[in-house]
Design a protein around this motif. Structure first.
Motif, PDB file in Angstrom:
ATOM      1  N   LYS A 293      -7.641   5.873  -9.702  1.00  0.00           N
ATOM      2  CA  LYS A 293      -7.995   4.453  -9.859  1.00  0.00           C
ATOM      3  C   LYS A 293      -7.117   3.585  -8.955  1.00  0.00           C
ATOM      4  O   LYS A 293      -7.600   2.630  -8.343  1.00  0.00           O
ATOM      5  N   ASN A 294      -5.810   3.931  -8.857  1.00  0.00           N
ATOM      6  CA  ASN A 294      -4.911   3.201  -7.955  1.00  0.00           C
ATOM      7  C   ASN A 294      -5.370   3.315  -6.509  1.00  0.00           C
ATOM      8  O   ASN A 294      -5.392   2.320  -5.770  1.00  0.00           O
TER       9      ASN A 294
ATOM     10  N   LEU B 163       2.298   4.558  -1.285  1.00  0.00           N
ATOM     11  CA  LEU B 163       1.788   5.568  -2.202  1.00  0.00           C
ATOM     12  C   LEU B 163       2.936   6.376  -2.788  1.00  0.00           C
ATOM     13  O   LEU B 163       3.900   6.665  -2.096  1.00  0.00           O
ATOM     14  N   ASP B 164       2.796   6.760  -4.059  1.00  0.00           N
ATOM     15  CA  ASP B 164       3.779   7.669  -4.628  1.00  0.00           C
ATOM     16  C   ASP B 164       3.387   9.103  -4.241  1.00  0.00           C
ATOM     17  O   ASP B 164       2.346   9.331  -3.611  1.00  0.00           O
TER      18      ASP B 164
ATOM     19  N   GLU C   7      -0.087  10.274  -5.465  1.00  0.00           N
ATOM     20  CA  GLU C   7      -1.173   9.633  -4.716  1.00  0.00           C
ATOM     21  C   GLU C   7      -1.287  10.215  -3.314  1.00  0.00           C
ATOM     22  O   GLU C   7      -2.396  10.448  -2.819  1.00  0.00           O
TER      23      GLU C   7
ATOM     24  N   GLY D  40      -5.511   8.044 -13.431  1.00  0.00           N
ATOM     25  CA  GLY D  40      -4.876   6.757 -13.128  1.00  0.00           C
ATOM     26  C   GLY D  40      -4.547   6.609 -11.655  1.00  0.00           C
ATOM     27  O   GLY D  40      -4.728   5.534 -11.068  1.00  0.00           O
ATOM     28  N   ARG D  41      -4.064   7.690 -11.045  1.00  0.00           N
ATOM     29  CA  ARG D  41      -3.730   7.633  -9.614  1.00  0.00           C
ATOM     30  C   ARG D  41      -4.982   7.474  -8.760  1.00  0.00           C
ATOM     31  O   ARG D  41      -4.964   6.787  -7.741  1.00  0.00           O
TER      32      ARG D  41
ATOM     33  N   LYS E 232       0.811  -1.210   0.000  1.00  0.00           N
ATOM     34  CA  LYS E 232       0.000   0.000   0.000  1.00  0.00           C
ATOM     35  C   LYS E 232       0.846   1.262   0.000  1.00  0.00           C
ATOM     36  O   LYS E 232       0.411   2.318   0.425  1.00  0.00           O
TER      37      LYS E 232
ATOM     38  N   ALA F 107      -8.332   1.144  -6.023  1.00  0.00           N
ATOM     39  CA  ALA F 107      -7.959  -0.277  -6.023  1.00  0.00           C
ATOM     40  C   ALA F 107      -7.272  -0.684  -4.720  1.00  0.00           C
ATOM     41  O   ALA F 107      -7.442  -1.817  -4.248  1.00  0.00           O
ATOM     42  N   MET F 108      -6.504   0.236  -4.120  1.00  0.00           N
ATOM     43  CA  MET F 108      -5.821  -0.064  -2.857  1.00  0.00           C
ATOM     44  C   MET F 108      -6.757   0.079  -1.666  1.00  0.00           C
ATOM     45  O   MET F 108      -6.375  -0.223  -0.533  1.00  0.00           O
TER      46      MET F 108
END
Length: 146
Positions: free
Chosen positions: A71-72, A28-29, A32, A68-69, A26, A75-76
């Motif tokens: 969505k990430n 995060l960048d 995110e 996209g982030r 989990k 998803a997480m």
């Protein structure tokens, strides 16, 4: 090389690093993290936040990157996206997982501040090199040079 006396913020960063290592799936960048920060702040202020509001934050990246982030993060398990009343827009809200993450970060900050203000450097070094820091149910092994 000179040694800089450890600050509360350095201790805080070390504790955050340990939290990230406990939950490696989990991590995060920076984008995110920034998005989740904005989502949590909006939620705390009881303000509605839409997907469109977040993907328009051009200082964080392109719309495609931000989408996209998001969505990430979904998803997480950090966020939920739910259609608003008219069904054309999606509201973004943090999940219990995200709220718990910020509670853990708050505990790290409190621990770092207490370690820096209420005990001597010698006691601080001993405390930070001892196994057994608990935040919730997670055992942290933090080592730091002072």
């Amino acid at each position: 090389m000179s040694t800089i006396k450890s600050s509360c913020y350095i201790r805080f960063l070390n504790l955050i690093d340990v939290l990230d290592r406990i939950n490696p799936g989990k991590k995060l960048d920076s984008i995110e993290e920034s998005l989740l920060d904005k989502i949590i702040l909006s939620f705390h202020a009881k303000q509605s936040l839409l997907v469109g509001d977040l993907i328009s934050l051009s200082e964080l990246g392109s719309q495609a990157t931000l989408h996209g982030r998001l969505k990430n993060l979904s998803a997480m398990g950090y966020i939920k996206m739910a259609a608003n009343e008219d069904g054309r827009k999606k509201e973004v809200v943090p999940t219990k997982v995200a709220i718990k993450r910020y509670e853990e970060i708050s505990k790290c900050l409190e621990k770092a501040v207490k370690a820096g203000w209420f005990i001597s450097p010698q006691e601080n070094k001993k405390a930070l090199t001892t196994k057994g820091f608990f935040f919730g149910t997670n055992l942290l092994d933090v080592k730091e040079e002072i």
